[in-house]
Design an enzyme around this catalytic site. Structure first.
Site, PDB file in Angstrom:
ATOM      1  N   LYS A  98       0.817  -1.072  -0.008  1.00 11.69           N
ATOM      2  CA  LYS A  98      -0.028   0.091   0.160  1.00 11.69           C
ATOM      3  C   LYS A  98       0.910   1.372  -0.065  1.00 11.69           C
ATOM      4  CE  LYS A  98      -3.536  -2.459   2.656  1.00 11.69           C
ATOM      5  NZ  LYS A  98      -4.230  -2.619   4.009  1.00 11.69           N
TER       6      LYS A  98
ATOM      7  N   LYS B 258      -6.321 -21.823  17.871  1.00 12.42           N
ATOM      8  CA  LYS B 258      -7.096 -21.080  19.075  1.00 12.42           C
ATOM      9  C   LYS B 258      -7.873 -19.903  18.429  1.00 12.42           C
ATOM     10  CE  LYS B 258      -4.337 -17.363  18.285  1.00 12.42           C
ATOM     11  NZ  LYS B 258      -4.589 -15.979  18.064  1.00 12.42           N
TER      12      LYS B 258
ATOM     13  N   ASP C 106      -1.889 -18.633  24.318  1.00 13.49           N
ATOM     14  CA  ASP C 106      -2.642 -17.627  23.139  1.00 13.49           C
ATOM     15  C   ASP C 106      -4.136 -18.127  23.113  1.00 13.49           C
ATOM     16  OD1 ASP C 106      -2.331 -16.091  21.034  1.00 13.49           O
ATOM     17  OD2 ASP C 106      -1.242 -17.524  19.751  1.00 13.49           O
TER      18      ASP C 106
ATOM     19  N   SER D  59      -8.961  -8.989  20.579  1.00 15.23           N
ATOM     20  CA  SER D  59      -8.947 -10.055  19.650  1.00 15.23           C
ATOM     21  C   SER D  59      -9.862  -9.791  18.430  1.00 15.23           C
ATOM     22  CB  SER D  59      -9.250 -11.291  20.113  1.00 15.23           C
ATOM     23  OG  SER D  59      -9.488 -12.423  19.248  1.00 15.23           O
TER      24      SER D  59
ATOM     25  N   ASN E 233     -10.686 -11.938  16.181  1.00 12.56           N
ATOM     26  CA  ASN E 233     -11.498 -13.285  16.197  1.00 12.56           C
ATOM     27  C   ASN E 233     -12.697 -13.168  17.245  1.00 12.56           C
ATOM     28  OD1 ASN E 233     -10.283 -15.340  14.270  1.00 12.56           O
ATOM     29  ND2 ASN E 233      -8.483 -14.417  15.689  1.00 12.56           N
TER      30      ASN E 233
END
Length: 333
Positions: free
Chosen positions: A33, A191, A244, A254, A256
Site C-alpha cells: 500500500k 485457538k 494464546d 482479539s 476473532n
C-alpha cells in the site's frame, strides 16, 4: 546489529518492526500500500496503533527488492491466505542466506499445511534450516506500549531458534525457545476458532461458566487434532497453546473474539467481517481444521459449530443448544 527486511505492515507487523528497531536494528518494511508507506514515513504512527510513534531506524517501501537487499534476517507478518504469493515474489528476487521468521498464524486452506511448511514448499527444502516461527499470547496494542509479554520462538534448528530469541527479546518482550515448530504453529492457528466461539458466547451473554467450558473443551479439540498431526501435547499446554487461547478468548482486542460477538448479535458473516475491517484468521482456519479432522477421524464439535454459524446454516443460539444436548460421554482430557 542486524539489517532486517520486514514483510507486511498490519498492526502486528508494524509493532514487531518497531520493537526490532528500538533494539538498534535497521528495519526496512515492505507493504503493498503506497499510501500506508507514505503515511508511516511522514508520521511514524500506524493508523491502527494511534498515539504510538515508532522507535529507532525504520524505513518504508513498496519495493520488495529494496526491503530485502543485503538483509541479515527476513521477518513476515502477512495474512495466512497471502503468504504463499508473497514468498513466490521473494523467491523470484533471489534470497540471502539468512533466517526467515514467520509470525502469521493460520493453516493454509487448500493444503492443510502450517505456514512454515508453506514457505519451505515455495522456497525449496534447502531453506528449511533457515525457517523460524514466533507465536504466543500477544496483542499489538499491548506490545507497542511495552506491557510485559511472553511468547515462543521455534524453528527447525537450534541455531535459528536461539537467534530468534536473541533478536526479539527485550526487557518487556520475553521469548522462550521451543523445538516443536509444528505444535507452536497448530496452537497459534487453531485457538482462533475457539476465540470466535467465546466471542459468540459473550455476544449471547451466556456468562463466565459457558466461556470456561468452551475454552477447556476447545483446548481439548486443539490438542486432539494437533497430536494426531504430529505435535507434542505439552506444547499445547504452554504459551503457544493455552496461553494464546486465553488472550484470544477473553479480550475484545482479539478480532476473532469481536467477530464472534458480532455474529451473536445477528450480523451476517460478511457484515461482521466488514465491521472488523481486518482479516479474521479463525474464519479461514476453521475450514482447514475441519478438513484435517476428517482426515484423522477427529471429532471437533465446537469447531464444527463455529463453521456452521459462519456459513449461516445455523443460528448461534441453536448451535449452543446442540452442543449442550450432545450424547453424554467421558471428559477424556
Amino acid at each position: 546489529m542486524k539489517k532486517i527486511g520486514y514483510l507486511g505492515l498490519g498492526a502486528w507487523g508494524y509493532c514487531l518492526a518497531s520493537l526490532l528497531a528500538s533494539k538498534g536494528h535497521k528495519v526496512v518494511c515492505w507493504t503493498t500500500k503506497p499510501e500506508l508507506a507514505k503515511h508511516l514515513t511522514d508520521t511514524r504512527e500506524h493508523p491502527l496503533l494511534a498515539g504510538h510513534l515508532s522507535k529507532g531506524e525504520m524505513t518504508f517501501t513498496t519495493d520488495m527488492s529494496e526491503a530485502l537487499k543485503d538483509v541479515d534476517m527476513i521477518v513476515e507478518s502477512v495474512t495466512s491466505a497471502g503468504l504463499r504469493s508473497v514468498f513466490e515474489q521473494v523467491r523470484s528476487l533471489g534470497l540471502p542466506n539468512c533466517p526467515i521468521v514467520i509470525t502469521s498464524k493460520g493453516i493454509e486452506q487448500d493444503t492443510g499445511m502450517i505456514l512454515p511448511e508453506v514457505v519451505i514448499e515455495v522456497l525449496g527444502e534447502e531453506f528449511r534450516s533457515l525457517i523460524g516461527f514466533l507465536s504466543g499470547p500477544s496483542f499489538a496494542q499491548e506490545v507497542i506500549r511495552e506491557l510485559p509479554t511472553s511468547v515462543v520462538g521455534t524453528g527447525y534448528t537450534v541455531e535459528v531458534i536461539q537467534e530468534i530469541c536473541e533478536t526479539f527479546m527485550t526487557p518487556t518482550f520475553r521469548v522462550y525457545p521451543n523445538t516443536d515448530i509444528l505444535g507452536v504453529a497448530f496452537g497459534g492457528a487453531l485457538k482462533n476458532i475457539i476465540g470466535i466461539a467465546c466471542g459468540i458466547s459473550d455476544g449471547l451473554a451466556l456468562g463466565c461458566s459457558s466461556k470456561a467450558a468452551l475454552m477447556t473443551r476447545g483446548l481439548h479439540e486443539i490438542r486432539k487434532l494437533s497430536v494426531a498431526c504430529g505435535c507434542k501435547a505439552e506444547t499445547l499446554n504452554g504459551l503457544a497453546g493455552m496461553g494464546d487461547l486465553c488472550v484470544t478468548c477473553s479480550s475484545p482486542i482479539s478480532r476473532n473474539f469481536r467477530f464472534g460477538t458480532l455474529l451473536a448479535q445477528g450480523l451476517s458473516t460478511e457484515q461482521a467481517r466488514n465491521r472488523i475491517g481486518m482479516v479474521v484468521e479463525g474464519a479461514y482456519t476453521c475450514v482447514s481444521a475441519l478438513q484435517l479432522s476428517k482426515q484423522h477421524k477427529i471429532i471437533m464439535p465446537i469447531s464444527e459449530a463455529v463453521y456452521n454459524i459462519i456459513q449461516g446454516t445455523i443460528k448461534p443460539i441453536e448451535a449452543v443448544s446442540a452442543l449442550m444436548k450432545r450424547t453424554i460421554k467421558e471428559e477424556h482430557l
